[in-house]
Motif scaffolding. Structure first.
Motif, PDB file in Angstrom:
ATOM      1  N   UNK A 194      -0.092   6.851   3.918  1.00  0.00           N
ATOM      2  CA  UNK A 194       0.979   7.929   3.607  1.00  0.00           C
ATOM      3  C   UNK A 194       1.072   8.343   2.215  1.00  0.00           C
ATOM      4  N   UNK A 195       0.171   7.766   1.251  1.00  0.00           N
ATOM      5  CA  UNK A 195       0.418   7.822  -0.018  1.00  0.00           C
ATOM      6  C   UNK A 195      -1.175   7.916  -0.761  1.00  0.00           C
ATOM      7  N   UNK A 196      -2.207   7.669   0.282  1.00  0.00           N
ATOM      8  CA  UNK A 196      -3.570   8.149  -0.621  1.00  0.00           C
ATOM      9  C   UNK A 196      -4.422   8.682   0.483  1.00  0.00           C
ATOM     10  N   UNK A 212       0.766  -1.224  -0.020  1.00  0.00           N
ATOM     11  CA  UNK A 212       0.038   0.089   0.039  1.00  0.00           C
ATOM     12  C   UNK A 212       0.739   1.227  -0.047  1.00  0.00           C
ATOM     13  N   UNK A 213       1.914   1.164   0.741  1.00  0.00           N
ATOM     14  CA  UNK A 213       2.814   2.512   0.710  1.00  0.00           C
ATOM     15  C   UNK A 213       3.476   2.768  -0.575  1.00  0.00           C
ATOM     16  N   UNK A 214       3.678   1.483  -1.570  1.00  0.00           N
ATOM     17  CA  UNK A 214       4.281   1.690  -2.513  1.00  0.00           C
ATOM     18  C   UNK A 214       3.295   1.985  -3.635  1.00  0.00           C
ATOM     19  N   UNK A 215       1.922   2.014  -3.338  1.00  0.00           N
ATOM     20  CA  UNK A 215       0.858   2.066  -4.371  1.00  0.00           C
ATOM     21  C   UNK A 215       0.805   1.169  -5.272  1.00  0.00           C
ATOM     22  N   UNK A 216       1.058  -0.219  -4.884  1.00  0.00           N
ATOM     23  CA  UNK A 216       1.406  -1.279  -5.663  1.00  0.00           C
ATOM     24  C   UNK A 216       0.400  -2.468  -5.138  1.00  0.00           C
ATOM     25  N   UNK A 217      -0.585  -2.249  -4.274  1.00  0.00           N
ATOM     26  CA  UNK A 217      -1.485  -3.101  -3.508  1.00  0.00           C
ATOM     27  C   UNK A 217      -2.538  -3.387  -4.803  1.00  0.00           C
ATOM     28  N   UNK A 218      -2.988  -4.611  -4.856  1.00  0.00           N
ATOM     29  CA  UNK A 218      -4.138  -5.305  -5.869  1.00  0.00           C
ATOM     30  C   UNK A 218      -5.373  -5.433  -5.236  1.00  0.00           C
ATOM     31  N   UNK A 270      -2.046   2.642   8.072  1.00  0.00           N
ATOM     32  CA  UNK A 270      -1.162   3.989   8.131  1.00  0.00           C
ATOM     33  C   UNK A 270      -0.100   3.749   6.968  1.00  0.00           C
ATOM     34  N   UNK A 271       0.252   3.093   6.747  1.00  0.00           N
ATOM     35  CA  UNK A 271       1.163   2.594   5.536  1.00  0.00           C
ATOM     36  C   UNK A 271       0.571   2.935   4.258  1.00  0.00           C
ATOM     37  N   UNK A 289       4.324   5.220  12.997  1.00  0.00           N
ATOM     38  CA  UNK A 289       3.921   4.785  11.654  1.00  0.00           C
ATOM     39  C   UNK A 289       2.514   5.529  11.352  1.00  0.00           C
ATOM     40  N   UNK A 290       1.967   5.908  12.585  1.00  0.00           N
ATOM     41  CA  UNK A 290       0.692   6.686  12.303  1.00  0.00           C
ATOM     42  C   UNK A 290       0.779   8.019  12.082  1.00  0.00           C
ATOM     43  N   UNK A 291       1.668   8.941  12.584  1.00  0.00           N
ATOM     44  CA  UNK A 291       1.786  10.435  12.355  1.00  0.00           C
ATOM     45  C   UNK A 291       1.883  10.640  10.828  1.00  0.00           C
ATOM     46  N   UNK A 292       3.226  10.006  10.054  1.00  0.00           N
ATOM     47  CA  UNK A 292       3.156  10.473   8.703  1.00  0.00           C
ATOM     48  C   UNK A 292       1.985  10.354   8.020  1.00  0.00           C
ATOM     49  N   UNK A 293       0.963   9.136   8.321  1.00  0.00           N
ATOM     50  CA  UNK A 293      -0.316   9.097   7.584  1.00  0.00           C
ATOM     51  C   UNK A 293      -1.281  10.221   7.898  1.00  0.00           C
ATOM     52  N   UNK A 294      -1.295  10.462   9.214  1.00  0.00           N
ATOM     53  CA  UNK A 294      -2.007  11.638   9.501  1.00  0.00           C
ATOM     54  C   UNK A 294      -1.637  13.008   9.059  1.00  0.00           C
ATOM     55  N   UNK A 295      -0.376  13.172   8.927  1.00  0.00           N
ATOM     56  CA  UNK A 295       0.338  14.468   8.167  1.00  0.00           C
ATOM     57  C   UNK A 295      -0.467  14.407   6.850  1.00  0.00           C
ATOM     58  N   UNK A 296      -0.276  13.341   6.002  1.00  0.00           N
ATOM     59  CA  UNK A 296      -0.543  13.299   4.662  1.00  0.00           C
ATOM     60  C   UNK A 296      -1.982  13.531   4.566  1.00  0.00           C
ATOM     61  N   UNK A 297      -2.795  13.065   5.184  1.00  0.00           N
ATOM     62  CA  UNK A 297      -4.137  13.299   5.312  1.00  0.00           C
ATOM     63  C   UNK A 297      -4.723  14.768   5.554  1.00  0.00           C
TER      64      UNK A 297
END
Length: 876
Positions: free
Chosen positions: A751-753, A695-701, A747-748, A775-783
């Motif tokens: 970080x990118x969506x 998910x972090x790499x935006x390569x999830x399926x 959270x991962x 792990x969570x803070x970078x995701x919340x910052x992106x949001x």
């Protein structure tokens, strides 16, 4: 081990020489019987170790022997101590009056000093002392047992009355009023304030508030307007609950309104109105401080004695966020805060409200300096012979004002001051400097932390101190083993010292300087060749920008690594290699050589090899040849029937390496990942890790994100006593854990969506968990960055000020703001720090000043934890 240890004594029929002075008590034995019956109802005989002292045998020696016997049969999950009888308090003594055992002119006492010592000898996770006697508060106030937790979860006392008050018995219920209400609540689980019957009662949030409401009302009504107010105190890291016995109710519940109507039936309406007005005035203008159920100090409306009359109004003014564990070890200083005596007028005399000064007076000296500095005071000067922890705190606090001149005194205290010269001399393995060698692992880590904080403020001034300390640390490593200092001690020390150079390099780069002066870099490389490679070599691998220097020390380390990371010397070399990897071609060649060393050792596959591949994959350092081998292994695994452990580990590696795998080969990798996920429980940590990194790499399926959400939302709300396992990649191990790894996976993705509001709310609810925060803070910052909003200091201050009664929510906002600040361009960052300091000085609310202080200090620290690419992108 018995679940519960209990000690019970009730003394009413005293011997004649005691009776002549104080009189008999009629119902103390009945109270003790009720307590014993409750305990035997709620716990099976095998779960309960109960010591009961008979009334006529209750001498001081008998009570001491009983408590000593109870201690010998511990430890316990819960220790319940109940004492009922006459209490005695004067200027020179305090204690429970017991039966005389011989001569002596004074009253026979079990004095509080002896009781304090006896309680301290009982090992229990939770201890509750219930004291039913006159002047009960005066006894517990003189005890130190309740001033610190030690290894316990909770140490609480519930006393029947304040220090100047009598404790009443009542003929109507043939019991002591206090114990009658206590046992009634525990037997029925029913009170008007509960909103229905309970199966368990929270001592802090339910049982004691009900006692505070009912006991004063009953005494006021039945004893001609007398006062008896129960008192609670102690410390707890988590809520303490007691079971309900579900027996019949004997004492009729009362309400404030009913009691007032009965007692003041003929009172004039004007007097009643005046009383209400005075209550409201007290509610508005006064405050008191006491521990809250969440383990922090709360500032409440009114004063403690008026709480039963003010309960119908919102009582909480401020959740200070200051943990009860920070209270002073001096019982006299801490007692007012523990018992709710600390009170005052809701105003400000200096720069902020007076409650903050009152709270600081009851805190440990280090904690008081910590919070005062956060609020904007200048850090106190270091005293003579400060401890390593004092030096660490001083360096941390120096970041508040941002004055590099304050570092002189701090850096002078770092060990290795005589080793700062630039001579190039071979390490003397026979040197025995006991001022260094006798330092503990914690001491070394504190000094390393002090250097890191100092480097954040002034990397140039800090470098000579780092150089001397690194040399001293190498000598410490030679003469200290894990057997002497504890498992993993050497690794922790060498890593903490190496991290300092990484902080220095980022702090220099952030200021527009070279990562290291060429002379410093050359000197460190030379020292690594002169016997200091264990510390200096690993430190050089932490350089964020200088790939050449990092890869040189990694290549040197490869000569000492032969595939066995369990070996102490090879383990240091292995960690040096891991810290040096990047996406360069030289790093890829190094990865191929390390993989070959593992293969030659004949131990592949193993957990260290898996860890190596994952770190290399995250650094995009896997060479094409190794990727081809991994792909071939994946093809063979997919064609098999059931996967084995090694093939599941291969799936983890491929998930981390997906961005490096050619698109034509990814189908095989995805197939193995899904096979691995389907071969374990749906809650598997391994599956969470693989889905999260994709998910972090935006390569999830497919429905990977849906599966992550499904498991993440099973996580219970986080509490301070949450003992969940650590999270994150655990090389070589696939285990089933709770929802923590799935929160990390969510959270991962974040970080990118953009995540849903429900996802964001879930992550916010777990930021306080120290295992998950990074792990969570970078995701919340992106949001936050995806939403239009005002990111100015004024907006941040307003958001923090809007949460006075929710310290947990303030911590969430702080964490997001810190991450945001740390990513700003250097010029903007420095301007915002200035604005934050001005906003802190302008605020009257201490909790806001503390929160702004956290932003000022922690954003500077976070800025030196960034990667070089982050620093470059932010203009640093």
């Amino acid at each position: 081990m018995a679940a519960v240890g209990a000690f019970i004594v009730g003394i009413g029929a005293y011997s004649q020489d005691v009776v002549g002075r104080l009189g008999q008590l009629r119902y103390a034995v009945n109270d003790a019987n009720d307590v014993e019956q409750y305990l035997r109802t709620c716990w099976k005989p095998a779960e309960l170790n109960l010591v009961r002292i008979k009334e006529d045998e209750a001498t001081a020696a008998a009570l001491e022997a009983g408590l000593t016997s109870l201690a010998r049969q511990g430890p316990y999950e819960l220790c319940w101590i109940f004492m009922s009888g006459h209490g005695w308090v004067d200027n020179s003594s305090a204690g429970l009056i017991v039966q005389p055992s011989g001569g002596g002119a004074g009253l026979p006492l079990l004095d509080v000093a002896r009781l304090d010592s006896l309680l301290g000898s009982i090992v229990a996770e939770r201890t509750i002392l219930v004291l039913d006697c006159c002047f009960a508060e005066g006894l517990v106030r003189r005890m130190t047992f309740f001033g610190a937790l030690g290894e316990s979860v909770a140490r609480l006392y519930v006393a029947s009355s304040r220090e100047q008050q009598r404790t009443w018995e009542d003929d109507g219920v043939k019991r002591g009023v206090f114990t009658a209400h206590l046992i009634d609540l525990l037997n029925t689980g029913d009170a008007a304030s509960f909103g229905g019957r309970k199966d368990r009662l929270d001592v802090d949030a339910e049982l004691f508030p009900a006692l505070c409401e009912q006991v004063p009302l009953y005494v006021y009504e039945h004893k001609s307007g007398a006062h008896q107010e129960p008192v609670k105190g102690g410390i707890a890291r988590a809520a303490v609950t007691l079971p309900v016995a579900n027996t019949a109710q004997r004492v009729q519940g009362r309400t404030i309104l009913g009691t007032v109507v009965r007692r003041l039936r003929q009172a004039a309406i004007g007097i009643a109105a005046m009383g209400v007005a005075l209550l409201l005035l007290a509610y508005t203008l006064l405050y008191y401080v006491e521990p809250g159920a969440t383990g922090t100090l709360l500032v409440r409306h009114g004063v403690r004695s008026l709480e039963p009359l003010l309960r119908f109004l919102p009582l909480e003014r401020v959740d200070t966020g200051i943990a009860v564990g920070n209270l002073s070890n001096n019982a006299a200083a801490a007692a007012p805060l523990q018992a709710g005596y600390t009170s005052g007028v809701w105003t400000h005399v200096t720069d902020y409200r007076t409650w903050f000064t009152a709270v600081l007076a009851g805190l440990d000296a280090g904690a008081a300096a910590h919070y005062a500095t956060l609020a904007g005071d200048l850090p106190p000067a270091l005293g003579p012979s400060p401890s390593p922890l004092d030096v660490e705190r001083a360096a941390w606090m120096a970041l508040s004002a941002g004055d590099p001149a304050s570092l002189e005194a701090i850096l002078a205290l770092i060990p290795g001051g005589d080793r700062r010269a630039r001579e190039l001399v071979q390490l003397d393995v026979n040197r025995m400097d006991f001022e260094v060698l006798d330092l503990s692992m914690a001491n070394m880590e504190s000094y390393a932390a002090a250097l890191s904080y100092s480097a954040t403020l002034d990397p140039i001034k800090t470098f000579p101190a780092f150089l001397g300390f690194a040399k001293a640390a190498q000598e410490w490593l030679i003469h200290n083993t894990d057997a002497q200092r504890g498992r993993g001690a050497r690794d922790r020390v060498v890593n903490s010292v190496a991290e300092v150079l990484g902080v220095i390099s980022i702090a220099r780069f952030d200021r527009g300087l070279a990562e290291l002066d060429e002379a410093d870099r050359t000197h460190l490389l030379a020292l690594a060749d002169l016997g200091y490679s264990e510390v200096i070599g690993l430190a050089l691998s932490r350089l964020a920008v200088d790939s050449e220097a990092r890869l040189k020390v990694a290549t040197d380390a490869l000569g000492r690594f032969h595939g066995d990371a369990d070996d102490a010397a090879q383990g240091v070399a292995f960690r040096t290699i891991l810290a040096s990897l990047d996406a360069s071609e030289a790093a890829k060649r190094l990865v191929a050589d390390v993989a070959a060393a593992f293969v030659r050792s004949g131990t592949v596959p193993n957990s260290y090899y898996t860890r190596f591949l994952i770190v290399a994959a995250d650094a995009r350092a896997l060479p094409p040849s190794l990727l081809g081998e991994l792909n071939a292994q994946a093809q063979a695994a997919v064609q098999k029937g059931e996967l084995d452990f090694e093939e599941s580990e291969l799936a983890r590696v491929l998930a981390h390496a997906m961005t490096q795998i050619p698109e034509a080969d990814r189908a095989v990798a995805y197939g193995l990942i899904e096979r691995a996920a389907n071969s374990v429980t749906p809650k598997s940590m391994m599956t969470a890790e693989m889905y999260g990194v994709l998910g972090r790499q935006q390569l999830d399926t497919g429905d990977m994100l849906s599966k992550v959400r499904e498991q993440a939302f099973t996580a219970p709300p986080y509490s301070l006593d949450d003992s969940s396992v650590s999270v994150g990649p655990t090389p070589g191990v696939t285990i089933v854990v709770d929802a923590g790894p799935w929160l990390v996976a969510l959270a991962e993705f974040g970080r990118t969506r953009r995540l849903s509001d429900a996802d964001v709310a879930l992550l916010r609810g777990h930021v306080a968990n120290p295992n998950l925060r990074k792990f969570i803070v970078p995701a919340l910052l992106y949001q936050e960055q995806q939403v239009e909003g005002d990111n100015s200091v004024i907006s941040w201050t307003e958001r923090l000020a809007a949460l006075p009664t929710d310290a947990r929510a303030r911590e969430v906002e702080q964490a997001i703001f810190v991450a945001d600040l740390a990513m700003r361009a250097r010029s903007q960052f420095e301007a915002l720090l200035g604005e934050l300091r001005r906003a802190r000085s302008d605020s009257q609310e201490p909790e806001v000043r503390i929160a702004l202080g956290v932003l000022i200090i922690e954003s500077q620290i976070a800025r030196t934890k960034r990667s070089a690419s982050d620093a470059w992108q932010s203009g640093g």
